[in-house]
Scaffold this motif. Structure first.
Motif, PDB file in Angstrom:
ATOM      1  N   THR A 157       2.878  -5.063  -0.347  1.00 17.82           N
ATOM      2  CA  THR A 157       4.126  -5.213   0.681  1.00 17.82           C
ATOM      3  C   THR A 157       3.932  -3.584   1.186  1.00 17.82           C
ATOM      4  O   THR A 157       4.553  -3.211   2.811  1.00 17.82           O
ATOM      5  CB  THR A 157       5.078  -5.323  -0.478  1.00 17.82           C
ATOM      6  OG1 THR A 157       4.808  -6.361  -0.509  1.00 17.82           O
ATOM      7  CG2 THR A 157       6.171  -5.747   0.451  1.00 17.82           C
ATOM      8  N   LYS A 158       4.644  -2.712   0.687  1.00 20.80           N
ATOM      9  CA  LYS A 158       5.105  -1.041   1.327  1.00 20.80           C
ATOM     10  C   LYS A 158       3.790  -0.916   1.976  1.00 20.80           C
ATOM     11  O   LYS A 158       4.018  -0.222   3.417  1.00 20.80           O
ATOM     12  CB  LYS A 158       5.189  -0.159  -0.067  1.00 20.80           C
ATOM     13  CG  LYS A 158       5.117  -0.123  -1.213  1.00 20.80           C
ATOM     14  CD  LYS A 158       5.124  -0.132  -2.488  1.00 20.80           C
ATOM     15  CE  LYS A 158       6.013   0.912  -3.462  1.00 20.80           C
ATOM     16  NZ  LYS A 158       6.034   1.796  -5.035  1.00 20.80           N
TER      17      LYS A 158
ATOM     18  N   ARG B 154      -2.771  -6.787   5.905  1.00 23.83           N
ATOM     19  CA  ARG B 154      -2.331  -7.663   4.429  1.00 23.83           C
ATOM     20  C   ARG B 154      -4.284  -7.877   4.173  1.00 23.83           C
ATOM     21  O   ARG B 154      -4.434  -7.899   2.966  1.00 23.83           O
ATOM     22  CB  ARG B 154      -1.351  -8.469   5.616  1.00 23.83           C
ATOM     23  CG  ARG B 154      -1.632  -9.677   4.097  1.00 23.83           C
ATOM     24  CD  ARG B 154      -0.497  -9.820   2.387  1.00 23.83           C
ATOM     25  NE  ARG B 154       0.972  -9.193   2.992  1.00 23.83           N
ATOM     26  CZ  ARG B 154       1.729  -8.593   2.980  1.00 23.83           C
ATOM     27  NH1 ARG B 154       1.215  -8.656   1.525  1.00 23.83           N
ATOM     28  NH2 ARG B 154       2.556  -8.820   2.882  1.00 23.83           N
ATOM     29  N   THR B 155      -5.106  -8.805   5.096  1.00 25.82           N
ATOM     30  CA  THR B 155      -5.907  -8.875   4.955  1.00 25.82           C
ATOM     31  C   THR B 155      -6.934  -8.002   4.114  1.00 25.82           C
ATOM     32  O   THR B 155      -7.475  -8.174   3.128  1.00 25.82           O
ATOM     33  CB  THR B 155      -6.674  -9.804   5.791  1.00 25.82           C
ATOM     34  OG1 THR B 155      -6.121  -9.991   6.662  1.00 25.82           O
ATOM     35  CG2 THR B 155      -8.384  -9.770   5.573  1.00 25.82           C
ATOM     36  N   VAL B 156      -7.097  -6.851   4.258  1.00 25.41           N
ATOM     37  CA  VAL B 156      -8.069  -5.726   3.857  1.00 25.41           C
ATOM     38  C   VAL B 156      -6.845  -5.448   2.531  1.00 25.41           C
ATOM     39  O   VAL B 156      -7.911  -5.264   1.949  1.00 25.41           O
ATOM     40  CB  VAL B 156      -8.453  -4.776   4.537  1.00 25.41           C
ATOM     41  CG1 VAL B 156      -8.650  -2.922   4.547  1.00 25.41           C
ATOM     42  CG2 VAL B 156      -8.723  -5.111   6.154  1.00 25.41           C
ATOM     43  N   ALA B 157      -6.341  -5.068   2.385  1.00 25.23           N
ATOM     44  CA  ALA B 157      -5.103  -4.806   0.950  1.00 25.23           C
ATOM     45  C   ALA B 157      -5.879  -5.931   0.289  1.00 25.23           C
ATOM     46  O   ALA B 157      -6.001  -4.921  -1.034  1.00 25.23           O
ATOM     47  CB  ALA B 157      -3.489  -4.282   1.167  1.00 25.23           C
ATOM     48  N   VAL B 158      -5.810  -7.211  -0.012  1.00 23.23           N
ATOM     49  CA  VAL B 158      -5.873  -8.283  -0.281  1.00 23.23           C
ATOM     50  C   VAL B 158      -7.136  -7.913  -1.133  1.00 23.23           C
ATOM     51  O   VAL B 158      -7.917  -8.180  -1.893  1.00 23.23           O
ATOM     52  CB  VAL B 158      -5.900  -9.647   0.450  1.00 23.23           C
ATOM     53  CG1 VAL B 158      -6.320 -10.549  -0.923  1.00 23.23           C
ATOM     54  CG2 VAL B 158      -4.319  -9.306   0.440  1.00 23.23           C
ATOM     55  N   ALA B 159      -8.153  -7.725   0.500  1.00 19.92           N
ATOM     56  CA  ALA B 159      -9.669  -7.587  -0.451  1.00 19.92           C
ATOM     57  C   ALA B 159      -9.999  -6.645  -1.332  1.00 19.92           C
ATOM     58  O   ALA B 159     -11.199  -5.908  -1.894  1.00 19.92           O
ATOM     59  CB  ALA B 159     -10.641  -6.996   0.700  1.00 19.92           C
ATOM     60  N   VAL B 160      -9.643  -5.289  -0.812  1.00 16.36           N
ATOM     61  CA  VAL B 160      -9.615  -4.328  -2.046  1.00 16.36           C
ATOM     62  C   VAL B 160      -8.361  -4.387  -3.138  1.00 16.36           C
ATOM     63  O   VAL B 160      -8.478  -3.302  -4.127  1.00 16.36           O
ATOM     64  CB  VAL B 160      -9.205  -2.662  -1.200  1.00 16.36           C
ATOM     65  CG1 VAL B 160      -9.943  -2.320  -0.144  1.00 16.36           C
ATOM     66  CG2 VAL B 160      -8.013  -2.522  -1.392  1.00 16.36           C
ATOM     67  N   LYS B 161      -8.321  -5.646  -3.026  1.00 18.29           N
ATOM     68  CA  LYS B 161      -7.061  -5.274  -4.650  1.00 18.29           C
ATOM     69  C   LYS B 161      -5.288  -4.623  -4.720  1.00 18.29           C
ATOM     70  O   LYS B 161      -6.133  -4.414  -5.880  1.00 18.29           O
ATOM     71  CB  LYS B 161      -8.257  -5.773  -5.618  1.00 18.29           C
ATOM     72  CG  LYS B 161      -9.214  -6.694  -5.825  1.00 18.29           C
ATOM     73  CD  LYS B 161     -10.153  -7.065  -7.066  1.00 18.29           C
ATOM     74  CE  LYS B 161     -10.973  -8.133  -6.536  1.00 18.29           C
ATOM     75  NZ  LYS B 161     -11.426  -8.073  -5.863  1.00 18.29           N
TER      76      LYS B 161
END
Length: 134
Positions: free
Chosen positions: A38-39, A24-31
């Motif tokens: 969620t997927k 989740r943290t990395v997903a937010v960071a790469v936008k």
């Protein structure tokens, strides 16, 4: 191109939670969009749980990836477990041996952009998934 690879053990239920949090943290960071976050987190949770339950534990490797057009996340789940005897069956929609989110490998595969599995009975399983920013 990869950068900042982070490895986490997957040997306890708490490790599965840590994998979810890191993804989740990395997903937010790469936008990644909220839907794609969620997927990816859902797929990662299923695959981490499979690594723990069916592979007897292993490791997750999370990294940012880039190609010419966009950024994304690559996650590699690896175990030294019994492997998957019948990969075609394991990838069949609706197939489950119970205990997971009920997605199975086919569900996890649908949630990501790239899905690769390398398994051999007696030698373990490695699953690599990638989710790209849209």
């Amino acid at each position: 191109m990869n950068d900042d690879v982070q490895r986490l053990p997957v040997v306890t239920d708490q490790d599965v939670v840590r994998v979810r949090q890191l993804v989740r943290t990395v997903a937010v960071a790469v936008k990644l969009s909220l839907v794609d976050q969620t997927k990816l987190v859902t797929a990662a949770s299923e695959l981490a749980r499979n690594t723990l339950v069916y592979g007897g534990g292993g490791e997750a490797e999370v990294s940012r990836v880039h190609n010419d057009r966009r950024a994304g996340i690559r996650i590699v789940f690896a175990d030294q477990g019994p492997g998957i005897a019948d990969l075609d069956l394991a990838l069949t929609d609706g197939y489950t041996t119970g205990g997971g989110l009920g997605l199975g490998l086919s569900g996890a595969r649908r949630l990501v952009d790239e899905f690769e599995i390398d398994t051999e009975p007696g030698k373990g399983t490695t699953i690599t998934v990638v989710k790209w920013c849209r």
